[in-house]
Design a protein around this motif. Structure first.
Motif, mmCIF file in Angstrom:
data_model
loop_
_atom_site.group_PDB
_atom_site.id
_atom_site.type_symbol
_atom_site.label_atom_id
_atom_site.label_comp_id
_atom_site.label_asym_id
_atom_site.label_seq_id
_atom_site.Cartn_x
_atom_site.Cartn_y
_atom_site.Cartn_z
ATOM 1 N N LEU A 117 -13.150 -1.963 -11.134
ATOM 2 C CA LEU A 117 -11.604 -1.481 -10.961
ATOM 3 C C LEU A 117 -11.193 -1.874 -9.899
ATOM 4 O O LEU A 117 -11.718 -1.975 -8.986
ATOM 5 N N PHE A 118 -9.565 -2.244 -10.108
ATOM 6 C CA PHE A 118 -9.020 -2.866 -8.856
ATOM 7 C C PHE A 118 -7.580 -1.988 -8.805
ATOM 8 O O PHE A 118 -7.253 -1.438 -9.693
ATOM 9 N N ALA A 119 -6.962 -1.961 -7.767
ATOM 10 C CA ALA A 119 -5.551 -1.216 -7.708
ATOM 11 C C ALA A 119 -4.512 -2.072 -7.237
ATOM 12 O O ALA A 119 -4.697 -2.939 -6.476
ATOM 13 N N MET A 120 -3.116 -1.768 -7.670
ATOM 14 C CA MET A 120 -1.984 -2.234 -7.092
ATOM 15 C C MET A 120 -1.328 -0.976 -6.522
ATOM 16 O O MET A 120 -1.349 0.328 -6.944
ATOM 17 N N ALA A 121 -0.716 -1.176 -5.343
ATOM 18 C CA ALA A 121 -0.286 -0.224 -4.438
ATOM 19 C C ALA A 121 1.390 -0.049 -4.869
ATOM 20 O O ALA A 121 1.906 -0.894 -5.470
ATOM 21 N N GLN A 122 1.895 1.177 -4.709
ATOM 22 C CA GLN A 122 3.144 1.288 -4.663
ATOM 23 C C GLN A 122 3.678 1.444 -3.202
ATOM 24 O O GLN A 122 3.210 1.475 -2.135
ATOM 25 N N VAL A 123 5.254 1.073 -3.113
ATOM 26 C CA VAL A 123 5.743 1.008 -1.766
ATOM 27 C C VAL A 123 7.209 1.830 -1.946
ATOM 28 O O VAL A 123 7.729 1.783 -2.983
ATOM 29 N N PRO A 124 7.692 2.394 -0.915
ATOM 30 C CA PRO A 124 8.850 3.152 -0.836
ATOM 31 C C PRO A 124 9.966 1.957 -0.680
ATOM 32 O O PRO A 124 10.561 1.682 0.434
ATOM 33 N N LEU A 125 10.428 1.547 -1.755
ATOM 34 C CA LEU A 125 11.287 0.392 -1.812
ATOM 35 C C LEU A 125 12.875 0.667 -1.304
ATOM 36 O O LEU A 125 13.363 -0.360 -1.127
ATOM 37 N N GLN A 126 13.112 1.706 -1.022
ATOM 38 C CA GLN A 126 14.347 2.132 -0.775
ATOM 39 C C GLN A 126 14.654 1.845 0.895
ATOM 40 O O GLN A 126 15.752 1.628 1.315
ATOM 41 N N ASP A 127 13.619 1.528 1.612
ATOM 42 C CA ASP A 127 13.399 1.164 2.791
ATOM 43 C C ASP A 127 12.785 -0.362 3.007
ATOM 44 O O ASP A 127 11.397 -0.015 3.127
ATOM 45 N N ILE A 128 13.336 -1.311 3.183
ATOM 46 C CA ILE A 128 12.617 -2.735 2.780
ATOM 47 C C ILE A 128 11.535 -2.826 4.149
ATOM 48 O O ILE A 128 10.481 -3.338 3.986
ATOM 49 N N ASP A 129 12.047 -2.422 5.222
ATOM 50 C CA ASP A 129 10.885 -2.571 6.483
ATOM 51 C C ASP A 129 9.830 -1.854 6.271
ATOM 52 O O ASP A 129 8.681 -2.144 6.414
ATOM 53 N N VAL A 130 9.990 -0.510 6.026
ATOM 54 C CA VAL A 130 8.855 0.188 5.622
ATOM 55 C C VAL A 130 7.935 -0.234 4.538
ATOM 56 O O VAL A 130 6.883 -0.168 4.340
ATOM 57 N N ALA A 131 8.935 -0.618 3.312
ATOM 58 C CA ALA A 131 8.033 -1.142 2.228
ATOM 59 C C ALA A 131 7.202 -2.418 2.592
ATOM 60 O O ALA A 131 6.021 -2.377 2.027
#
Length: 339
Positions: A117-131
Motif C-alpha cells: 500500500l502507498f499513499a497520496m497526500a492532500q494539501v490546503p490548496l487555498q493557500d499556495i505557499d502552505v500547499a
C-alpha cells in the motif's frame, strides 16, 4: 499480470472531533454502526448532522483491503483521501491541520500494508505557499504523490495560484492526481446520485479543458506528472467538439498556443470508465502510454470486479494490458518494480 490500482480511497477509523476543535457544523466524522454479523464493520460518514455516505472497514483496515486485493489479483494499491476531507473552504490553519493529520493517518494504514500500500497526500490548496510546503513535507515522509481537487471555490485549474502549485510539483518531481469534488449544478443533480454520475465527469472534463484553454500546459513545465480521475470524464468523447471550436471561433481558443489535441501527451487518465467501448476510445485518443488502472475502491460506484475491464479487453494485447495495469503506474509514481 501485475496489477496496481492508483485510484482508491481511505478514511481513518477515528479522528479528532473537528467541530469541537474548530467550531462550525459541517465537519466530517464517522458514526460507527452496530455489527450485524455481515462480515465487515460499517460506518456512516457524516457531514455535520447529515448522512453523507455509508462506508465499511476496507476504508481503514489494511487487512480487509489486502484480503480484497488478493481476491481480485491486485498486487499494489495507492490510497488517497476522499475529497470531503480537503477543507478547502476552511481557514488555512484548519485546513493545514486536516491535511497533516489525514496525510499521517494514510501512512499509518500503509505501514500495515505489508509493502503493498502507498499513499497520496492532500494539501490546503487555498493557500499556495502552505500547499507547496505540505506537499514537500508529505513526500519526504513517504507519500508517492499529491491528490488535489479540480477547483478551489470558483478557481479552476488555470488559476495562477494552482499553476504555481503545479510548477512546484514539476520542479520537485511530485506526481499529481486530480479528483473532482464539490460538483456543479448541485441542486439540479441532487437526485439519483447524479452528482456522481453527471457532476463528477463534468467537473473532470472542466479541469482538463481549463488547463488547456487557460494556458496551463503552456505555462507549466513539461516535466509535470499529472493524472485526471474517472477517465477524464467526457473529455475524450467531446474532444472533437473542443477541437472544432478552437479552429473556427477565436474566442474558444482561450490562452492556449495550440489546438487541444496537441496537449494529449501532457497528462494521464485513469481507466475508471466501466465500459469496453469507453476504454477503447481512451486508448485511441490517449494511447496506452497515458492510461493507468484505477478503481475508485472501496465505494459502490467503483469497479466491482477490479481489473477485469482491462483484462477482458478484446482490443488490447497482453503487453498493452500490462502497461495499463501496472507499468505506467510504476513509472509515474516511481513505485518499486517488485512487491
Amino acid at each position: 499480470m501485475k496489477v496496481i490500482d492508483i485510484h482508491s480511497h481511505f478514511f481513518p477509523k477515528t479522528w479528532p472531533n473537528l467541530q469541537e476543535k474548530f467550531g462550525g457544523d459541517d465537519w466530517p466524522w464517522l458514526k460507527h454502526l452496530p455489527s450485524k454479523g455481515e462480515g465487515f464493520d460499517k460506518a456512516m460518514l457524516m457531514k455535520g448532522n447529515k448522512e453523507f455516505r455509508p462506508i465499511y472497514s476496507a476504508c481503514w483496515d489494511a487487512d480487509v483491503r489486502l484480503q480484497q486485493m488478493n481476491e481480485h489479483g491486485l498486487e499494489q494499491q495507492i490510497i488517497s483521501a476522499t475529497p470531503i476531507l480537503f477543507a478547502y473552504e476552511k481557514p488555512i490553519e484548519q485546513a493545514l491541520y486536516c491535511a497533516q493529520f489525514f496525510n499521517d493517518a494514510a501512512l499509518e494504514i500503509c505501514q500495515q500494508g505489508k509493502g503493498r500500500l502507498f499513499a497520496m497526500a492532500q494539501v490546503p490548496l487555498q493557500d499556495i505557499d502552505v500547499a507547496c510546503k505540505e506537499a514537500s513535507r508529505a513526500m519526504n515522509t513517504g507519500h508517492v504523490g499529491i491528490q488535489i481537487g479540480n477547483h478551489v471555490g470558483e478557481k479552476n485549474m488555470d488559476d495562477e495560484g494552482v499553476l504555481t502549485f503545479l510548477q512546484h510539483c514539476a520542479g520537485e518531481g511530485i506526481p499529481v492526481f486530480v479528483h473532482p469534488w464539490d460538483m456543479m449544478a448541485s441542486e439540479r443533480t441532487k437526485n439519483y446520485m447524479m452528482g456522481w454520475t453527471v457532476g463528477m465527469p463534468a467537473e473532470t472534463q472542466l479541469s482538463i479543458v481549463s488547463m488547456i484553454l487557460g494556458g496551463g500546459f503552456d505555462q507549466v513545465s513539461e516535466t509535470l506528472k499529472i493524472c485526471f480521475a474517472h477517465g477524464g470524464g467526457a473529455f475524450a468523447f467531446l474532444l472533437g467538439r473542443l477541437e472544432n471550436a478552437w479552429h473556427f471561433r477565436d474566442i474558444a481558443r482561450g490562452k492556449s498556443q495550440f489546438p487541444p489535441s496537441h496537449y494529449l501527451d501532457r497528462f494521464y487518465l485513469d481507466t475508471a470508465v466501466f465500459d469496453h467501448d469507453a476504454l477503447d476510445l481512451l486508448v485511441k485518443k490517449m494511447t496506452t502510454n497515458k492510461l493507468m488502472f484505477g478503481t475508485d475502491y472501496p465505494f459502490p460506484l467503483g469497479e466491482q470486479k477490479m481489473g477485469q475491464l482491462i483484462k477482458t479487453s478484446a482490443t488490447l494485447s497482453p503487453p498493452e494490458q500490462q502497461q495499463l495495469l501496472a507499468t505506467n503506474a510504476e513509472q509515474f509514481f516511481n513505485l518499486p518494480i517488485s512487491v
